[in-house]
Write a protein that holds these residues in place. Structure first.
Motif, PDB file in Angstrom:
ATOM      1  N   LYS A   1      66.131  29.702  26.381  1.00  0.00           N
ATOM      2  CA  LYS A   1      66.825  28.466  26.035  1.00  0.00           C
ATOM      3  C   LYS A   1      66.518  27.376  27.054  1.00  0.00           C
ATOM      4  O   LYS A   1      66.149  27.670  28.187  1.00  0.00           O
ATOM      5  N   PRO A   2      66.660  26.099  26.660  1.00  0.00           N
ATOM      6  CA  PRO A   2      66.452  25.015  27.624  1.00  0.00           C
ATOM      7  C   PRO A   2      67.426  25.138  28.795  1.00  0.00           C
ATOM      8  O   PRO A   2      68.552  25.610  28.632  1.00  0.00           O
TER       9      PRO A   2
ATOM     10  N   VAL B   1      65.818  19.607  28.516  1.00  0.00           N
ATOM     11  CA  VAL B   1      64.944  19.815  29.667  1.00  0.00           C
ATOM     12  C   VAL B   1      64.620  21.300  29.720  1.00  0.00           C
ATOM     13  O   VAL B   1      65.516  22.135  29.852  1.00  0.00           O
ATOM     14  N   GLU B   2      63.334  21.633  29.594  1.00  0.00           N
ATOM     15  CA  GLU B   2      62.907  23.021  29.573  1.00  0.00           C
ATOM     16  C   GLU B   2      62.694  23.552  30.994  1.00  0.00           C
ATOM     17  O   GLU B   2      62.718  22.800  31.969  1.00  0.00           O
TER      18      GLU B   2
ATOM     19  N   TYR C   1      74.848  21.522  27.361  1.00  0.00           N
ATOM     20  CA  TYR C   1      74.592  22.958  27.403  1.00  0.00           C
ATOM     21  C   TYR C   1      73.759  23.303  28.637  1.00  0.00           C
ATOM     22  O   TYR C   1      72.676  22.749  28.843  1.00  0.00           O
ATOM     23  N   ILE C   2      74.263  24.220  29.449  1.00  0.00           N
ATOM     24  CA  ILE C   2      73.519  24.788  30.566  1.00  0.00           C
ATOM     25  C   ILE C   2      73.195  26.234  30.191  1.00  0.00           C
ATOM     26  O   ILE C   2      74.102  27.055  30.054  1.00  0.00           O
ATOM     27  N   ASP C   3      71.899  26.501  29.987  1.00  0.00           N
ATOM     28  CA  ASP C   3      71.481  27.840  29.552  1.00  0.00           C
ATOM     29  C   ASP C   3      72.259  28.301  28.321  1.00  0.00           C
ATOM     30  O   ASP C   3      72.663  29.463  28.209  1.00  0.00           O
ATOM     31  N   GLY C   4      72.497  27.368  27.397  1.00  0.00           N
ATOM     32  CA  GLY C   4      73.126  27.709  26.130  1.00  0.00           C
ATOM     33  C   GLY C   4      74.635  27.659  26.105  1.00  0.00           C
ATOM     34  O   GLY C   4      75.243  27.850  25.056  1.00  0.00           O
ATOM     35  N   THR C   5      75.275  27.370  27.253  1.00  0.00           N
ATOM     36  CA  THR C   5      76.738  27.292  27.313  1.00  0.00           C
ATOM     37  C   THR C   5      77.178  25.843  27.447  1.00  0.00           C
ATOM     38  O   THR C   5      76.703  25.124  28.334  1.00  0.00           O
TER      39      THR C   5
END
Length: 330
Positions: free
Chosen positions: A12-13, A48-49, A83-87
């Protein structure tokens, strides 16, 4: 007790912002109860990847720094998701947010105002380690020494205070502090704008070297397109709280689509005095975010504006592969 770091999902981004809005309420006077709202960030979305730098550019007052602080939750967004790592960290309490702050750090614009003048350089760099209870006292000191050396400072300078360093050295301390908790993404809010040009290059090259070593991601905010072109993989152009163009670096510089992007690029100085090119000078000033123009926010300054621009706000649409623009001309 050490706070556990959140689970990392590499698929995930690192950062995904969805329809982020930040408004400030203003009271006009004590007698008149009318309230106006400043539309500082108006429905911004981007990703942002891992190991990627997203450059965010625009004039002063377009909402870049407000966006940076909202992403960090240094100020609370009005609406939207981060979202940080999907959260999604927007609904999290301060306690729940704590482990995510280890993953998301910031380097501020002013390298003097962002450092506590009463703390030594070593104490400033060690502060994130203390806050997040990372390692023992000996391990923290070893980490501080390592960070000093990595950003180009001497271990003998650790006991010095901020006023004993130059501007470039102070910004290196700020970078070391941001790296202390081993984050996955750093928000760099105009980190070189207050530095001399020669020092700017050193700091930007340092950030790029560290990125390659650690697969760091950056949200790099600046108004200097030359700096952004040097460090960024992708670039988002922001105008009056909205992203008007988003593209890979090469595509944006070789084939800009939005009239505002064209004007920004035309204003970049050319090092060859013999080379002449036409410049499209923007008329007027940046409109007030309290009362933005109807339709397209850029229409009052756009040389190509027509009737539709006054009545309809252009959506950010994909024109080419990964190239998005919010303009009725396309």
């Amino acid at each position: 007790m050490q706070t556990p770091a959140p689970t990392v999902d590499g698929s995930k981004p690192v950062l995904e912002v969805v329809n982020l809005v930040k408004e400030f309420s203003l009271q006009r006077s004590l007698l008149v109860r009318r309230r106006d709202r400043v539309h500082a960030v108006d429905g911004v979305s981007f990703k942002v990847e891992v190991g990627e730098t997203l450059g965010l550019v625009g004039e002063s007052g377009c909402g870049k720094s407000t966006l940076a602080r909202a992403v960090m939750r240094l100020i609370e967004p009005t609406s939207g998701q981060i979202y940080i790592d999907g959260t999604d960290i927007v609904p999290l309490s301060k306690r729940q947010l704590r482990p995510y702050r280890r993953q998301l750090q910031i380097v501020f614009q002013d390298p003097f105002a962002s450092l506590n003048p009463r703390l030594s350089a070593a104490e400033i760099v060690a502060e994130p380690l203390d806050v997040h209870d990372i390692g023992s006292a000996e391990e923290r000191m070893e980490r501080v020494v390592e960070l000093f050396q990595r950003v180009g400072l001497r271990a003998s300078q650790m006991k010095n205070f901020p006023h004993q360093f130059s501007g470039g050295q102070r910004q290196r301390i700020g970078i070391a502090r941001a790296l202390a908790s081993n984050p996955r993404l750093i928000v760099a809010d105009e980190p070189v704008s207050a530095l001399d040009v020669s020092i700017q290059a050193q700091v930007v090259n340092l950030l790029m070297d560290i990125q390659q070593e650690r697969k760091l991601s950056y949200l790099f905010i600046a108004h200097d397109l030359a700096v952004v072109a040097h460090i960024s993989h992708k670039i988002a152009v922001m105008y009056l709280g909205r992203i008007v163009e988003f593209a890979e670096r090469r595509a944006l510089f070789t084939q800009p689509l939005h009239p505002y992007t064209e004007a920004l690029l035309a204003a970049v100085p050319v090092p060859n005095p013999a080379l002449k090119r036409e410049r499209e000078v923007l008329g007027g000033e940046l409109p007030s975010p309290i009362n933005p123009p109807s339709g397209c926010h850029f229409r009052d300054r756009c040389p190509h504006a027509f009737d539709r621009c006054q009545s309809e706000s252009p959506a950010l649409r994909e024109i080419g592969s990964g190239h998005l623009v919010a303009c009725h001309l396309h």
